[in-house]
Write an enzyme that holds these catalytic residues in place. Structure first.
Site, PDB file in Angstrom:
ATOM      1  N   TYR A  33      -2.680   1.479   4.886  1.00  0.00           N
ATOM      2  CA  TYR A  33      -2.267   2.191   3.809  1.00  0.00           C
ATOM      3  C   TYR A  33      -1.737   1.367   2.526  1.00  0.00           C
ATOM      4  O   TYR A  33      -1.453   0.380   2.529  1.00  0.00           O
ATOM      5  CB  TYR A  33      -0.943   3.162   4.245  1.00  0.00           C
ATOM      6  CG  TYR A  33       0.308   2.437   4.145  1.00  0.00           C
ATOM      7  CD1 TYR A  33       1.297   2.509   2.995  1.00  0.00           C
ATOM      8  CD2 TYR A  33       0.650   1.479   5.029  1.00  0.00           C
ATOM      9  CE1 TYR A  33       2.572   2.005   2.948  1.00  0.00           C
ATOM     10  CE2 TYR A  33       1.981   0.888   4.948  1.00  0.00           C
ATOM     11  CZ  TYR A  33       2.689   1.122   3.909  1.00  0.00           C
ATOM     12  OH  TYR A  33       3.979   0.447   3.617  1.00  0.00           O
ATOM     13  N   LYS A 144      -1.001  -4.660   4.986  1.00  0.00           N
ATOM     14  CA  LYS A 144      -0.059  -3.352   4.958  1.00  0.00           C
ATOM     15  C   LYS A 144      -0.522  -2.304   5.961  1.00  0.00           C
ATOM     16  O   LYS A 144      -1.179  -1.080   5.772  1.00  0.00           O
ATOM     17  CB  LYS A 144      -0.337  -2.731   3.538  1.00  0.00           C
ATOM     18  CG  LYS A 144       0.671  -1.744   2.978  1.00  0.00           C
ATOM     19  CD  LYS A 144       0.666  -1.703   1.626  1.00  0.00           C
ATOM     20  CE  LYS A 144       1.672  -0.664   1.021  1.00  0.00           C
ATOM     21  NZ  LYS A 144       3.187  -1.343   0.942  1.00  0.00           N
ATOM     22  N   GLU A 176      11.612 -10.405   3.227  1.00  0.00           N
ATOM     23  CA  GLU A 176      11.587  -9.317   2.100  1.00  0.00           C
ATOM     24  C   GLU A 176      12.379  -8.260   2.791  1.00  0.00           C
ATOM     25  O   GLU A 176      13.141  -8.659   3.522  1.00  0.00           O
ATOM     26  CB  GLU A 176      10.069  -8.961   2.224  1.00  0.00           C
ATOM     27  CG  GLU A 176       9.686  -8.673   3.479  1.00  0.00           C
ATOM     28  CD  GLU A 176       7.973  -8.156   3.349  1.00  0.00           C
ATOM     29  OE1 GLU A 176       7.546  -8.033   2.249  1.00  0.00           O
ATOM     30  OE2 GLU A 176       7.479  -8.120   4.468  1.00  0.00           O
ATOM     31  N   LEU A 200       4.799  -8.810   2.510  1.00  0.00           N
ATOM     32  CA  LEU A 200       3.658  -8.210   1.846  1.00  0.00           C
ATOM     33  C   LEU A 200       3.584  -8.424   0.070  1.00  0.00           C
ATOM     34  O   LEU A 200       4.928  -7.984  -0.173  1.00  0.00           O
ATOM     35  CB  LEU A 200       3.783  -6.774   1.997  1.00  0.00           C
ATOM     36  CG  LEU A 200       2.553  -5.850   1.287  1.00  0.00           C
ATOM     37  CD1 LEU A 200       1.297  -6.241   1.974  1.00  0.00           C
ATOM     38  CD2 LEU A 200       2.840  -4.417   1.396  1.00  0.00           C
TER      39      LEU A 200
END
Length: 288
Positions: A33, A144, A176, A200
């Site tokens: 996505y 992702k 992250e 990401l």
């Protein structure tokens, strides 16, 4: 329309759209996505997001049912159908619909999904609270994918503790957040985890780094530790729907607040880029 949903050529309200039972997303979370903000009916940094979307799909051998230019035009046309001026624009592709089987037909064409709804941007001047958690996700965080259960659980834990985001770490190394990137300012230097399999690479983070270069702020992309996070002059959290937030506490311990001038310069530069791109006059003047 107030909200819009799209699946494989059909447009409807989200509660009206029907998804085939055999779509592989139901069994395997088999898809990727991307998402962005729609401002003034223009999708912010659309080309950047499409590049990442197609890269994620290619990494998992998923066939997107249209070329990049056509998808960009479709997303833009769909956004125009939704009321308001500020939106969350989300799209995903699943591998397709087929009887449940781990192995798949490599010639299968993917199914495209789109969801567009009104959005409210968080005020970057209001600090947020964070918590930390061990990063137990897999080693393909640079893709992702739709497999977000660890992030879901971490986000729920943050919610229960009155925080807005969870910072992941592998041992002492910060990676992250559950659905954002985290970076720090220390001694006038912008530090952020490098682009590797543990994170990401956020498009908002990339544009924040570019903003730092324009402002003459030194940027170093290297892993940093939990100790460095807690001792940072400022802690910055970025995502495609919240460009430049900053933290006031982590695990209940006060952080940041030591370099407000440099932080404000970065925030101003990032927000002005968004306003130029979308043609909006301010961040909040017409938010639905």
């Amino acid at each position: 329309m107030k909200e819009l949903a799209y699946y494989d050529g059909t447009i409807a309200a989200p509660e009206e759209l029907k998804i085939p039972f055999n779509d592989r997303v139901h069994f395997f979370g088999d898809g990727v996505y991307d998402a962005s903000v729609g401002g003034n009916h223009r999708i912010y940094l659309l080309d950047d997001h499409l590049d990442r979307f197609y890269s994620s799909a290619n990494a998992l051998d998923i066939r997107i049912p249209m070329e990049k230019k056509e998808l960009g035009e479709l997303l833009t046309d769909l956004l125009k159908k939704v009321e308001g001026e500020t939106h969350f624009v989300y799209w995903q592709v699943t591998r397709g619909a087929a009887p449940r089987n781990h192995a798949y037909d490599s010639e299968m064409t993917g199914k495209l999904w789109v969801m567009i709804r009104p959005n409210r941007l968080r005020d970057p001047e209001v600090p947020i609270s964070l918590i930390t958690a061990e990063d137990t996700r897999f080693l393909h965080c640079n893709i992702k994918t739709l497999n977000l259960l660890p992030s879901v659980m971490a986000s729920q834990k943050a919610e229960q503790k009155g925080a807005q985001e969870t910072v992941f770490h592998r041992g002492d190394m910060v990676t992250e957040c559950a659905h954002s990137n985290v970076s720090i300012l220390k001694n006038g230097i912008f530090l952020s985890h490098p682009n590797d399999q543990y994170i990401l690479r956020g498009i908002s983070k990339t544009h924040m780094i570019e903003a730092c270069y324009r402002l003459g702020i030194q940027v170093i992309e290297r892993p940093f530790t939990l100790t460095e996070l807690m001792e940072a002059d400022e802690v910055l959290v970025t995502s495609s729907s919240n460009f430049c937030l900053h933290a006031k506490e982590i695990d209940g311990i006060p952080v940041g607040g030591k370099d407000p001038v440099r932080l404000s310069r970065i925030q101003k530069e990032v927000i002005e880029e968004y306003l130029r791109y979308t043609g909006k006059s301010s961040l909040f003047d017409d938010v639905v």
